[in-house]
Design an enzyme around this catalytic site. Structure first.
Site, PDB file in Angstrom:
ATOM      1  N   GLU A   1      12.380   1.367  20.958  1.00  0.00           N
ATOM      2  CA  GLU A   1      11.635   2.628  20.954  1.00  0.00           C
ATOM      3  C   GLU A   1      11.056   2.917  22.334  1.00  0.00           C
ATOM      4  O   GLU A   1      10.355   2.064  22.885  1.00  0.00           O
ATOM      5  CB  GLU A   1      10.522   2.574  19.897  1.00  0.00           C
TER       6      GLU A   1
ATOM      7  N   ARG B   1       0.817  -1.222   0.000  1.00  0.00           N
ATOM      8  CA  ARG B   1       0.000   0.000   0.000  1.00  0.00           C
ATOM      9  C   ARG B   1       0.846   1.264   0.000  1.00  0.00           C
ATOM     10  O   ARG B   1       0.585   2.205  -0.748  1.00  0.00           O
ATOM     11  CB  ARG B   1      -0.940  -0.021   1.210  1.00  0.00           C
ATOM     12  N   ILE B   2       1.870   1.311   0.858  1.00  0.00           N
ATOM     13  CA  ILE B   2       2.710   2.505   0.947  1.00  0.00           C
ATOM     14  C   ILE B   2       3.558   2.670  -0.311  1.00  0.00           C
ATOM     15  O   ILE B   2       3.656   3.764  -0.872  1.00  0.00           O
ATOM     16  CB  ILE B   2       3.591   2.451   2.205  1.00  0.00           C
TER      17      ILE B   2
ATOM     18  N   ASP C   1      12.615   6.717  10.770  1.00  0.00           N
ATOM     19  CA  ASP C   1      11.408   6.994  11.560  1.00  0.00           C
ATOM     20  C   ASP C   1      11.192   5.915  12.614  1.00  0.00           C
ATOM     21  O   ASP C   1      10.333   6.065  13.474  1.00  0.00           O
ATOM     22  CB  ASP C   1      10.193   7.061  10.628  1.00  0.00           C
TER      23      ASP C   1
ATOM     24  N   ASP D   1      10.105  -6.544  -4.677  1.00  0.00           N
ATOM     25  CA  ASP D   1       9.123  -7.227  -3.840  1.00  0.00           C
ATOM     26  C   ASP D   1       8.868  -8.601  -4.456  1.00  0.00           C
ATOM     27  O   ASP D   1       8.226  -8.701  -5.509  1.00  0.00           O
ATOM     28  CB  ASP D   1       7.813  -6.430  -3.754  1.00  0.00           C
TER      29      ASP D   1
ATOM     30  N   HIS E   1       8.780   7.543  15.025  1.00  0.00           N
ATOM     31  CA  HIS E   1       7.776   6.606  14.524  1.00  0.00           C
ATOM     32  C   HIS E   1       6.494   7.386  14.223  1.00  0.00           C
ATOM     33  O   HIS E   1       5.391   7.019  14.660  1.00  0.00           O
ATOM     34  CB  HIS E   1       7.503   5.495  15.534  1.00  0.00           C
TER      35      HIS E   1
ATOM     36  N   ARG F   1      10.122  -0.697  10.044  1.00  0.00           N
ATOM     37  CA  ARG F   1      10.294  -1.174  11.406  1.00  0.00           C
ATOM     38  C   ARG F   1      11.768  -1.088  11.788  1.00  0.00           C
ATOM     39  O   ARG F   1      12.643  -1.316  10.957  1.00  0.00           O
ATOM     40  CB  ARG F   1       9.819  -2.642  11.553  1.00  0.00           C
TER      41      ARG F   1
END
Length: 320
Positions: free
Chosen positions: A265, A154-155, A260, A174, A284, A236
């Site tokens: 975290e 999607r991204i 990010d 991918d 994030h 991630r």
């Protein structure tokens, strides 16, 4: 009447779906400590989950639990093995978490390529004239640069549109997406990850954290890239080896990076990346826009409601 735990506070637009719904009870749980989750969650039939780790020890106490609805698309904070063994359904927000992350990736690319932070500080420090006459400008145009998008979900499919708008050459890696699909979006499929790295000016990672993707970008892989290359990770922490990318930036093996997400975290205050000026860091926060947070909260809660009312869109279900 199903009882729903809202684990970690979400946008009020999602909560409103339960506030006036006589078919459900709900409770917001903001204390994410393990002891509190163990004591609180045992009475719930379903839960939404933003932050917080739900491991097997917690899940063993949740005898009534039938469904977990993630506020997002990643689920490395849930013991999926336990869910599978105990027939607990896992849901994700499959339609609302793509535009803001794609824009966040572009923000990082533009910030690094145009030296925005450097220029902003220079103007505020009274160095306007000296910056205008610098001899060594490292900034560069995005037009005709090659970007490798790793993970064409999607991204990735939102990101490619933005990259093509900047007249970039877009490559996608991918293994689960065929050439025809990638080409239909205007991209070029890369079959060999290492070959893609060697030609990329910019690398953007949008993959889940799995045993296959953990340390996907280590020093060996980073060294395959051009010296002017940029690495962006909004997927991630753990996909990029933090020690290795810090070393690569310090030793000018690559030009810059935008992160990010982190292995831990929040990151430890002594993490050397926090002092490295060649990397842009965000907490994030790729989904932190008012539109995205609202839509994510609505989809997260609606998924739970649809699950119990047997109206669930199957695309929301994670195949465990």
């Amino acid at each position: 009447m199903p009882k729903i735990a809202i684990v970690d506070k979400i946008h009020s637009d999602g909560i409103k779906l339960l506030e006036g719904n006589p078919k459900f009870q709900y409770e917001i749980i903001e204390d994410l400590s393990k002891n509190n989750l163990i004591s609180k969650l045992s009475s719930f039939d379903g839960m939404t989950l933003r932050r917080g780790k739900i491991d097997a020890e917690i899940l063993k106490k949740c005898k009534k639990l039938k469904v977990i609805s993630r506020h997002g698309v990643g689920y490395d904070n849930v013991d999926t093995k336990f869910l599978k063994e105990n027939n607990i359904t896992l849901l994700v927000t499959a339609t609302t978490t793509s535009v803001s992350p794609a824009e966040h990736i572009m923000f990082m690319i533009l910030n690094i390529s145009k030296g925005i932070d450097f220029y902003d500080k220079a103007v505020r420090d009274g160095k306007f004239e000296s910056i205008m006459h610098m001899k060594n400008h490292n900034n560069f145009e995005l037009a005709n640069k090659k970007i490798l998008i790793v993970g064409f979900g999607r991204i990735g499919r939102k990101l490619i549109k933005r990259c093509l708008g900047f007249e970039m050459q877009v490559y996608a890696y991918d293994p689960f997406v065929d050439q025809k699909t990638i080409e239909s979006f205007g991209g070029i499929k890369v079959d060999n990850f290492e070959d893609g790295l060697k030609q990329a000016d910019i690398l953007s990672l949008s993959v889940p954290l799995t045993e296959t993707t953990r340390n996907m970008m280590n020093l060996e892989k980073i060294k395959m890239m051009k010296k002017n290359a940029i690495i962006i990770n909004t997927s991630r922490g753990g996909v990029v080896n933090e020690k290795d990318i810090n070393k690569a930036l310090d030793e000018k093996i690559i030009y810059g990076a935008g992160l990010d997400v982190f292995e831990t975290e929040p990151p430890d205050i002594n993490n050397p990346l926090l002092k490295n000026k060649k990397v842009i860091l965000t907490p994030h926060a790729a989904t932190f826009t008012k539109e995205c947070l609202s839509k994510m909260s609505i989809e997260t809660v609606q998924n739970v409601i649809d699950f119990f009312e047997n109206k669930l869109n199957k695309s929301m279900i994670v195949k465990l």
